[in-house]
Design a protein around this motif. Structure first.
Motif, mmCIF file in Angstrom:
data_model
loop_
_atom_site.group_PDB
_atom_site.id
_atom_site.type_symbol
_atom_site.label_atom_id
_atom_site.label_comp_id
_atom_site.label_asym_id
_atom_site.label_seq_id
_atom_site.Cartn_x
_atom_site.Cartn_y
_atom_site.Cartn_z
ATOM 1 N N ALA A 1 4.340 7.661 10.640
ATOM 2 C CA ALA A 1 4.525 8.368 9.347
ATOM 3 C C ALA A 1 4.423 7.703 8.095
ATOM 4 C CB ALA A 1 5.931 8.998 9.417
ATOM 5 N N GLY A 2 4.371 6.087 8.127
ATOM 6 C CA GLY A 2 4.385 5.619 6.987
ATOM 7 C C GLY A 2 5.349 6.063 5.814
ATOM 8 N N PRO A 3 4.941 6.383 4.650
ATOM 9 C CA PRO A 3 3.766 6.411 3.999
ATOM 10 C C PRO A 3 3.116 5.012 3.535
ATOM 11 C CG PRO A 3 5.005 7.417 2.492
ATOM 12 C CD PRO A 3 5.944 6.758 3.551
ATOM 13 N N ASP A 4 4.001 3.912 3.799
ATOM 14 C CA ASP A 4 3.720 2.727 2.898
ATOM 15 C C ASP A 4 3.520 1.483 4.011
ATOM 16 O OD1 ASP A 4 4.641 4.266 0.648
ATOM 17 O OD2 ASP A 4 6.524 3.739 0.937
ATOM 18 N N ILE A 5 2.599 0.575 3.534
ATOM 19 C CA ILE A 5 2.519 -0.760 4.456
ATOM 20 C C ILE A 5 2.627 -1.803 3.376
ATOM 21 C CG2 ILE A 5 0.989 -2.040 5.701
ATOM 22 C CD1 ILE A 5 -0.554 0.647 6.676
ATOM 23 N N ARG A 6 3.472 -2.755 3.901
ATOM 24 C CA ARG A 6 3.668 -4.248 2.965
ATOM 25 C C ARG A 6 2.925 -5.037 3.720
ATOM 26 N NH1 ARG A 6 9.086 -4.562 1.455
ATOM 27 N NH2 ARG A 6 8.158 -4.043 -0.840
ATOM 28 N N ILE A 7 2.086 -6.198 3.139
ATOM 29 C CA ILE A 7 1.210 -7.105 3.683
ATOM 30 C C ILE A 7 1.770 -8.219 2.921
ATOM 31 C CG2 ILE A 7 -1.095 -8.215 3.858
ATOM 32 C CD1 ILE A 7 -1.848 -4.877 3.504
ATOM 33 N N THR A 8 2.117 -9.094 3.707
ATOM 34 C CA THR A 8 2.641 -10.482 3.271
ATOM 35 C C THR A 8 1.805 -11.777 3.963
ATOM 36 O OG1 THR A 8 4.930 -9.464 3.118
ATOM 37 C CG2 THR A 8 4.699 -11.906 2.710
ATOM 38 N N ILE B 1 0.877 -1.175 0.017
ATOM 39 C CA ILE B 1 -0.099 -0.189 0.065
ATOM 40 C C ILE B 1 0.945 1.132 0.293
ATOM 41 C CG2 ILE B 1 -1.817 1.083 1.245
ATOM 42 C CD1 ILE B 1 -2.328 -1.536 2.556
ATOM 43 N N LYS B 2 0.735 2.126 -1.010
ATOM 44 C CA LYS B 2 1.761 3.027 -1.140
ATOM 45 C C LYS B 2 1.241 4.211 -0.859
ATOM 46 C CE LYS B 2 5.220 3.434 -3.129
ATOM 47 N NZ LYS B 2 6.661 3.624 -2.357
ATOM 48 N N ASN B 3 1.997 5.408 -0.400
ATOM 49 C CA ASN B 3 1.810 6.916 -0.352
ATOM 50 C C ASN B 3 0.687 7.259 0.410
ATOM 51 O OD1 ASN B 3 3.109 9.399 -1.033
ATOM 52 N ND2 ASN B 3 1.622 9.356 -2.831
ATOM 53 N N ALA B 4 0.465 6.617 1.638
ATOM 54 C CA ALA B 4 -0.884 7.159 2.476
ATOM 55 C C ALA B 4 -0.558 8.573 2.881
ATOM 56 C CB ALA B 4 -0.985 6.251 3.616
ATOM 57 N N THR B 5 -1.675 9.355 2.920
ATOM 58 C CA THR B 5 -1.553 10.724 3.472
ATOM 59 C C THR B 5 -1.191 10.623 5.315
ATOM 60 O OG1 THR B 5 -3.028 11.585 1.872
ATOM 61 C CG2 THR B 5 -2.811 13.022 4.017
ATOM 62 N N ALA B 6 -2.093 9.705 5.755
ATOM 63 C CA ALA B 6 -1.776 9.490 7.049
ATOM 64 C C ALA B 6 -2.200 8.502 7.778
ATOM 65 C CB ALA B 6 -2.528 10.519 7.973
ATOM 66 N N ILE B 7 -1.468 7.684 8.551
ATOM 67 C CA ILE B 7 -1.802 6.344 9.281
ATOM 68 C C ILE B 7 -2.020 6.496 10.670
ATOM 69 C CG2 ILE B 7 -0.845 4.130 9.658
ATOM 70 C CD1 ILE B 7 0.816 4.467 7.159
ATOM 71 N N LEU B 8 -3.266 6.206 11.165
ATOM 72 C CA LEU B 8 -3.527 5.969 12.631
ATOM 73 C C LEU B 8 -3.439 4.457 12.867
ATOM 74 C CD1 LEU B 8 -6.298 8.455 13.404
ATOM 75 C CD2 LEU B 8 -3.973 8.643 13.605
ATOM 76 N N THR B 9 -2.760 4.192 14.064
ATOM 77 C CA THR B 9 -2.411 2.676 14.258
ATOM 78 C C THR B 9 -3.490 1.952 15.126
ATOM 79 O OG1 THR B 9 -1.083 3.174 16.140
ATOM 80 C CG2 THR B 9 0.114 3.294 13.829
ATOM 81 N N GLY B 10 -4.150 2.636 16.044
ATOM 82 C CA GLY B 10 -5.000 2.140 16.891
ATOM 83 C C GLY B 10 -4.194 1.933 18.185
ATOM 84 N N LEU B 11 -2.869 2.358 18.238
ATOM 85 C CA LEU B 11 -2.149 1.971 19.392
ATOM 86 C C LEU B 11 -2.011 3.209 20.278
ATOM 87 C CD1 LEU B 11 1.027 0.640 17.563
ATOM 88 C CD2 LEU B 11 -0.360 -0.715 19.320
ATOM 89 N N PRO B 12 -1.769 3.200 21.793
ATOM 90 C CA PRO B 12 -1.687 4.306 22.371
ATOM 91 C C PRO B 12 -0.604 5.356 22.370
ATOM 92 C CG PRO B 12 -1.026 2.415 23.954
ATOM 93 C CD PRO B 12 -1.308 2.064 22.412
ATOM 94 N N GLY B 13 -0.826 6.502 23.048
ATOM 95 C CA GLY B 13 0.379 7.391 23.200
ATOM 96 C C GLY B 13 0.964 7.839 21.693
ATOM 97 N N ASP B 14 2.177 7.895 21.837
ATOM 98 C CA ASP B 14 3.012 8.608 20.739
ATOM 99 C C ASP B 14 3.180 7.484 19.656
ATOM 100 O OD1 ASP B 14 4.785 6.832 21.840
ATOM 101 O OD2 ASP B 14 6.371 8.403 22.378
ATOM 102 N N LYS B 15 2.617 6.346 19.904
ATOM 103 C CA LYS B 15 2.563 5.286 18.851
ATOM 104 C C LYS B 15 1.161 5.388 17.844
ATOM 105 C CE LYS B 15 5.626 1.894 20.490
ATOM 106 N NZ LYS B 15 5.764 1.084 21.832
#
Ligand SMILES: [Zn+2]
Length: 475
Positions: free
Chosen positions: A24-31, A6-20
């Motif tokens: 910044a991404g902007p890419d996600i690899r799925i295997t 997945i290439k070039n996202a504007t923003a990614i929220l992770t569901g994790l708490p605090g500063d996680k």
């Protein structure tokens, strides 16, 4: 090995708490169905890519409380302006016996499609359409419909062994089951469907419809013991309104949470829908035992029940998740409208409690009651926590690739955002879903479920509503 970038996202929220909470991404690899990496990544030769330019990426939502059969009972006139107890009589209970296999299946499909198109990957349904002599298997229908769409499905098997009327006077569909029949069916469902793995596609949960009214205390203790023996979680409704408090105090002489303590129904393997009306000692007890909540703000608003004290519950240690509840008390049973309502209503609750300084109050309050990052965490990681699916609900390497990708370039509602990451929750509406992945498998593409004929589904829903009304009136 299959791989998708997945290439070039504007923003990614992770569901994790605090500063996680943001990446910044902007890419996600799925295997092979899992997130392999998040960062600045380069496509390998031949690797499939999915362009996420102008898109915001969240973990796919986890809905922890629903009644899918109610998808054909929206806006029912006799219940539209009623509080919980008269609404229950006017709508879900009046129409229960009108459902057959075909209308039940159609309702499940409508509800699941609505959720998938909002970016939801996991649905926990509290199904209580079970009665003696029933000639169709609602459990099997629900699993089949979720499987057909590719969603994770958690069946919370409702039911009751007592009612407040004489059994012989009740219509068949409202008659209670025997405890033996209920327990036998729980063992059958657990053996047939329950998968304990951290990324299970199918789960079964012990879920008598509402503990203080559905079973005797000794039966509820038996339920808790069998659930723990079989490795099943416990779920139900609790403390939705002041009438609920009155009723439990009247029958059992203690508060609803204290009642649950007395029947072994508290713990980190238990979560309750609603928990709107709570005494301070109940909040402390829920937190100390790590008992979870499915917060259902739209249903609680629609029925005039109130607003659950999410901030106080989380501070006490309660795992927070979000559920849409049945569509007979929430005419917008999708996850985006639900999280939008969560964000607004917690803030409104904070403001409602504010008092002016000239009366020795602390002044303006409310806007820090719920951030978008917190709401996303509740609706994703929080759901994974209460359902016991720790391999889902967050975006991090090694987690299941349950991912919602919202394209904010298609609707002026999302134009002009200084922080696009918050758009799908803060702006609400219907953000264009470029893709929904469940375990890496793409089940929504450009706002559509491939192979689904929406016009036909709309036509079937109109026909089914007419039939349900005719059957309910004839009963
Ligand atoms: Zn409910």
């Amino acid at each position: 090995m299959t791989s998708l970038l997945i290439k070039n996202a504007t923003a990614i929220l992770t569901g994790l708490p605090g500063d996680k909470a943001r990446h910044a991404g902007p890419d996600i690899r799925i295997t092979d169905g899992k997130i392999a990496a998040i960062g600045q990544l380069t496509a390998a030769p031949g690797e499939h890519t999915l362009d996420a330019t102008d898109c915001v990426i969240y973990p796919a939502w986890i809905n922890t409380h629903h009644h899918l059969f109610q998808a054909l009972l929206k806006g029912e006139p006799q219940g539209i302006n009623a509080t919980l107890t008269p609404w229950l009589a006017a709508t879900p209970y009046r129409f229960r016996g009108a459902f057959d296999a075909e209308s039940f299946r159609l309702a499940a499909r409508i509800g699941l499609v609505e959720l998938a198109l909002s970016g939801c990957a996991t649905v926990a349904d509290h199904n209580y359409l079970y009665y003696p002599g029933q000639d169709f298997d609602t459990s099997a229908i629900l699993f089949e419909e979720a499987d057909a769409l590719g969603l994770r499905f958690v069946l919370c098997r409702g039911g009751a062994t007592i009612t407040r009327q004489l059994e012989a006077e009740l219509p068949q569909a409202l008659r209670p089951e025997t405890m033996d029949a209920y327990m036998t069916d729980m063992e059958r469902l657990a053996a047939r469907y329950h998968d304990a793995s951290p990324t299970a596609m199918r789960r079964v949960v012990m879920a008598p419809t509402t503990p203080p009214h559905s079973m005797r205390p000794e039966e509820l203790r038996e339920c808790a013991a069998l659930a723990r023996k079989l490795g099943l979680r416990l779920h139900s409704h609790l403390s939705e309104t002041v009438a609920y408090q009155d009723s439990v105090f009247g029958t059992h002489g203690i508060s609803p949470v204290r009642f649950c303590e007395s029947i072994d129904w508290l713990g980190n393997d238990v979560w309750f829908a609603h928990l709107v009306k709570l005494d301070p000692d109940e909040i402390a007890l829920l937190g100390a035992t790590r008992t979870g909540i499915a917060h259902c703000p739209q249903s609680n608003g629609r029925l005039g029940s109130g607003i659950a004290p999410i901030r106080a519950l989380e501070a006490a240690g309660v795992p927070i998740s979000i559920g849409v509840d049945g569509a007979a008390s929430n005419e917008a049973a999708d996850m985006i409208s639900e999280v939008h309502a969560t964000w607004l209503m917690q803030r409104a609750k904070g403001g409602e409690a504010a008092t002016p300084k000239f009366r020795a109050g602390s002044g303006e309050a409310g806007a820090d009651e719920a951030s978008v990052e917190e709401v996303v965490r509740w609706g994703t990681a929080g759901g994974a926590a209460v359902l016991g699916l720790p391999g889902t609900g967050t975006l991090a390497a090694g987690q299941a690739a349950d991912i919602a990708i919202y394209d904010l370039s298609r609707n002026p509602r999302y134009f002009g955002l200084h922080d696009p990451a918050i758009g799908p929750v803060a702006s609400g509406g219907t953000a264009h879903l470029r893709a929904l992945l469940v375990g890496g498998r793409q089940i929504v593409s450009e706002g559509a479920l491939p192979g689904l004929d929406m016009a036909e589904l709309a036509h079937q829903s109109r026909t089914a509503v007419r039939k349900l009304i005719a059957r309910a009136e004839a009963a």
